[in-house]
Each structure stands twice: as structure tokens, then as C-alpha cells.
Scaffold this motif. Structure first.
Motif, short mmCIF file in Angstrom:
data_model
loop_
_atom_site.label_atom_id
_atom_site.label_comp_id
_atom_site.label_asym_id
_atom_site.label_seq_id
_atom_site.Cartn_x
_atom_site.Cartn_y
_atom_site.Cartn_z
N VAL A 1 26.01 45.14 43.62
CA VAL A 1 26.99 46.19 43.35
C VAL A 1 27.49 46.08 41.91
O VAL A 1 27.89 45.00 41.46
CB VAL A 1 28.18 46.10 44.33
N VAL A 2 27.46 47.20 41.19
CA VAL A 2 27.89 47.25 39.80
C VAL A 2 29.28 47.89 39.73
O VAL A 2 29.50 48.96 40.29
CB VAL A 2 26.90 48.04 38.93
N SER A 3 30.20 47.21 39.04
CA SER A 3 31.57 47.71 38.88
C SER A 3 31.97 47.58 37.42
O SER A 3 31.52 46.69 36.71
CB SER A 3 32.55 46.91 39.75
N GLU A 4 32.83 48.49 36.99
CA GLU A 4 33.30 48.50 35.60
C GLU A 4 34.79 48.22 35.54
O GLU A 4 35.56 48.70 36.39
CB GLU A 4 33.01 49.84 34.95
N TYR A 5 35.18 47.48 34.51
CA TYR A 5 36.59 47.11 34.31
C TYR A 5 36.93 47.29 32.84
O TYR A 5 36.13 46.96 31.96
CB TYR A 5 36.83 45.65 34.72
N THR B 1 42.73 52.08 36.48
CA THR B 1 43.68 52.46 37.52
C THR B 1 45.01 52.95 36.97
O THR B 1 45.80 53.54 37.70
CB THR B 1 43.95 51.27 38.46
N GLY B 2 45.30 52.65 35.69
CA GLY B 2 46.59 53.00 35.10
C GLY B 2 47.70 52.03 35.45
O GLY B 2 48.87 52.28 35.13
N ARG B 3 47.37 50.90 36.05
CA ARG B 3 48.37 49.92 36.47
C ARG B 3 48.73 49.01 35.31
O ARG B 3 47.87 48.50 34.60
CB ARG B 3 47.80 49.09 37.63
N THR B 4 50.03 48.79 35.08
CA THR B 4 50.46 47.83 34.06
C THR B 4 50.38 46.42 34.64
O THR B 4 50.56 46.20 35.84
CB THR B 4 51.88 48.12 33.58
N LEU B 5 50.10 45.47 33.75
CA LEU B 5 49.89 44.08 34.14
C LEU B 5 50.66 43.16 33.22
O LEU B 5 50.90 43.48 32.05
CB LEU B 5 48.39 43.71 34.04
N THR B 6 51.00 41.99 33.74
CA THR B 6 51.44 40.92 32.86
C THR B 6 50.19 40.26 32.28
O THR B 6 49.08 40.43 32.80
CB THR B 6 52.26 39.88 33.63
N LEU B 7 50.37 39.49 31.23
CA LEU B 7 49.23 38.77 30.67
C LEU B 7 48.64 37.80 31.69
O LEU B 7 47.42 37.65 31.78
CB LEU B 7 49.64 38.01 29.40
#
Length: 217
Positions: free
Chosen positions: A43-47, A88-94
Motif C-alpha cells: 500500500v502506497v501512502s503520501e504524507y 488533513t489540515g491538522r495542526t501538530l506540536t513538534l
């Protein structure tokens, strides 16, 4: 001497590309990170993520690096946030970002363009570790060697340098267009496609490509 047997376990592939504030991982920061990941299940996924560089890294940034990657035009991490998942548009911490990147690279064969001499250094400094397989693969060099052995007339011999454009053309792999070059995800896709065109059986090549092109680009 090889440290792995021919029965070594299958590994995921992780094609990584970074956009950075300069060339020195000791002074500069990665601000855009892309991974095209193929699991052992095929399965190929992009990030794709962006993260805000440190203030010091921006102070010491190389103007040409920011210009080429269009940092000021393309940086979209919201004010007050540390990082953004661009898919996804989700904000993240480092910390969350580093955990996600580490998980994708853990045990993977790291591939890219000049990945072992550039991207791996930034990733190692960013993560505080090198969780990928100890032998990163430069897809462009791999393809150039493949072409030279199969069709020496299309590749320069001896010590003359090869161009990634020529390699891509002869392998039938689409390079990023002018508006996509020096952006992390298109460059990661290109390296992923180039690697798989060399290493996959003919019947599997189209399955594992993410930029499809018929014949030479």
C-alpha cells in the motif's frame, strides 16, 4: 562485507524530500517534509507536513534557499502553531510531528535524490536518531547505473556527471514541472517512481508509480 543475509525481512520504502532554510543541518532547519511510503503490504501512502523553523534558523537562513523553495510564498503553518499536516489540515506540536515521521521511517529503506548526503542529515538531527535502514538509496544514482549497464550509449562514461533530467527521460519517469520543483511532495514522488521503475518487475511498475507517464517525459 555484508551484515545482512539474503533472507533478511522485507522492509517498507520511504521516499523522503525536505525543503530547508539552508544547506547546513547544524545551523538550518527543515521546514517542509514529504514522505511517499510503501508498506510491506504494497500500500502506497503520501504524507506532507510543514513546520515553523526556529527563530535562529531563520536568522541564519540562506536567502537563495528560501527563494528556491519559495518559503515566504508557501509557508502556511497558522500563527501560533508549530506544524501542520498538509494532507488533513491538522495542526501538530513538534513532538507529534517527529513521532509521525519517526514511525514512517522506522526500519524503512530511505530513498530520495542525494538523500544520504542531505535529507538524512537533516532528518537525523530533527529526530535525534536515524530509524531507517543503514543504507539510504539515491534513486537518481541507482537509475544512472542501471541505464549505463543496460544502454551505455545514453549515459556519460568515465567521470562525467549525469543529469537527472536525462535519467528521467530515458527511464520514462515524469519529473516535477517548473511550478513543482523544489517542493517536497512532487520531489519525493519523483524519487519514488524512479526507484520503483528500476527495482520493480515490469508488471508491477505502474502499480507502484504515483506519477504516471507513458514513455519518455
Amino acid at each position: 562485507m555484508s551484515t545482512e543475509s539474503t533472507t533478511s525481512r522485507r522492509r517498507p520504502l520511504a521516499s523522503a524530500d525536505l525543503e530547508t532554510t539552508g544547506l547546513d543541518p547544524a545551523r538550518h532547519d527543515a521546514w517542509e517534509i514529504a514522505i511517499v511510503h510503501r508498506g510491506i503490504d504494497g500500500v502506497v501512502s503520501e504524507y506532507l507536513w510543514q513546520k515553523r523553523p526556529s527563530e535562529q534558523a531563520l536568522l541564519e537562513a540562506e536567502p537563495e534557499a528560501l527563494r528556491i523553495s519559495r518559503y515566504h510564498e508557501r509557508m502556511v503553518v497558522p500563527k501560533g502553531a508549530e506544524a501542520l499536516d498538509m494532507i488533513t489540515g491538522r495542526t501538530l506540536t513538534l513532538g507529534e510531528l517527529f513521532k509521525e515521521v519517526h514511525g514512517l521511517l522506522d526500519g524503512a529503506i530511505l530513498i530520495g535524490s542525494n538523500v544520504g548526503a542531505f535529507d538524512a542529515d537533516f532528518l537525523r538531527r530533527m529526530l535525534g536518531a536515524a530509524p531507517w535502514h543503514y543504507r539510504p538509496v539515491c534513486a537518481a544514482t541507482l537509475a544512472a547505473g542501471f541505464l549505463y549497464s543496460a544502454e551505455p550509449s545514453v549515459m556519460p562514461g568515465e567521470t562525467r556527471a549525469f543529469s537527472t533530467g536525462a535519467v528521467s527521460k530515458h527511464m520514462g519517469v515524469l519529473q516535477p514541472g517548473p511550478d513543482e520543483r523544489h517542493t517536497a511532495l512532487p520531489d519525493a514522488r519523483w524519487a519514488f517512481d524512479l526507484y520503483n521503475t528500476v527495482c520493480s518487475s515490469p508488471g508491477a511498475r505502474e502499480r507502484y508509480r504515483v506519477n504516471l507517464v507513458d514513455g519518455a517525459a
